[in-house]
Design a protein around this motif. Sequence first.
Motif: not given
Length: 481
Positions: A169, A171, A194, A244, A246, A249, A268-271, A301
């Motif tokens: 990753t 960022t 990202f 954003e 996330r 992990t 990935p999560e997008r919010t 989310l």
Amino acid sequence: NKIMAGMSVKATKWWFDEVKWELIFLKTRQEIQGIDLDVREAYNHSVSGLTTLALKRKNFFLDGLDFDFDIGYFIGKYGLNDKASNRYDWDGNKLPAVSPYGGEQNNFPSDGRNRSNELTSKLNLGYTIDKHHGINLNVYFDRNSLHPNDSLMDKALGFQSNFPSKMKTLTTGLSYDLTLFDGRFQNAFTLKNFIFSSHSRSIDVYSVRSPEPVKVFKSYFGFSDAFRYKFTDDLMLKGSFNSEVRIPTSEELIGNGYSILASPALKPERTSGVNLGMLYRHLKQDGGLVEIELNGFYNQLKDMIRFTPDMIPTMARYRNFGSVRTRGVELDVKGDVCPVLYLYANGTYQDLRDVRKLTPGTTVENPTYMKRIPNVPYLLANFGAEFHKENLFGGKEQNTRFLFDASYVHTYFYDFEVSRYQDKKIPSALTMDAAIEHSFKNDQWVLTFKVKNLMDRRVVSEFNRPLPGRYIGVKVRYLLK
């Protein structure tokens, strides 16, 4: 059983303002807590080492340019050992193992000897142009690899379930800071990129014996803007809005080698959301501080990551859930009542709802549409107090602290509430912790006695599994000066 040893060396008189090298060694052996049966022999084990180097310098080649760099490397060996030839129920009756090869808890035995490596680095460059403008560059890199090895589990299953995985990753964030009206107004706008990639193999119900290689490379952009305006020296308005990302992990993406399978295709999560709050912060004449903060938040989310059971019994993996709407409010109050007494209290209400109108991949109405997301508390609060006084029992260069903390979590569901008669609930829990800390020679020696879950209340996790009861611990710390 846990053994931890560490050391660090810090230099402040070289060209860098601070150079710090740290080395940590950790070894654990943790027995498995039986729930349905009396697990007697299974345990997790790990041996790991971590080394880090940190460099800091102000006015790094240019006046106003601050440099902050960290790099660390982690290597670990770990696994689950579950090879018992018999199982036992809570009455002591002997039962056969879960397989001809042994095992107590899952549907298969385990003799895990997994290996993991991780390299992380962070670079932060902050440049102050003048009293109104500043820019900041932040770069974070992570490389993680997992090499699972459990021939006993594979032999019992009849196929290989975990595979070597790699994940990278990167960022990058670039911020612009603006200050106006003699510092009363501040704004920070950040543009982020990202990038992540993963490489593994994945099995599903159709291809347990012919796992498919999965390679993922994704790049996303996001941004955030945060501001604050001070009406007075004590009262300010603050807020932010963002779009954003996330990144998953390493455990979510490549698993852990024995109970969590890899999900290399995880998104990935997008919010997108907004936060707005008021902060009252008053510095008392005696040096004490009083803070009251009220915040409201709203978020949308997408591709929420949830922990779900898998086709292989007793194993699980992370999957993307869909769309979730979150809104809520939180209140935080803390302050020094007098020079020797500090109090704090906070509370949060958060409403997370499933906003998928249709069942994924179909035209069927979603039965959990606008239902509360399970396994997430929606009402919680904390309260605490600290009494501190120097030389309370006489002597010199001593300090005593009495600490008390209480936590409350309201009843919530561990499955979707699709019927008013549903009883799959996590009960309300009120737990209290207390501690006494006494230091000598200006904190060179520190003795701490702590009790967690003071009343030995029954507490369960968000998946309705029992958590440990009362815990008593003693810690002695000595600082070389």
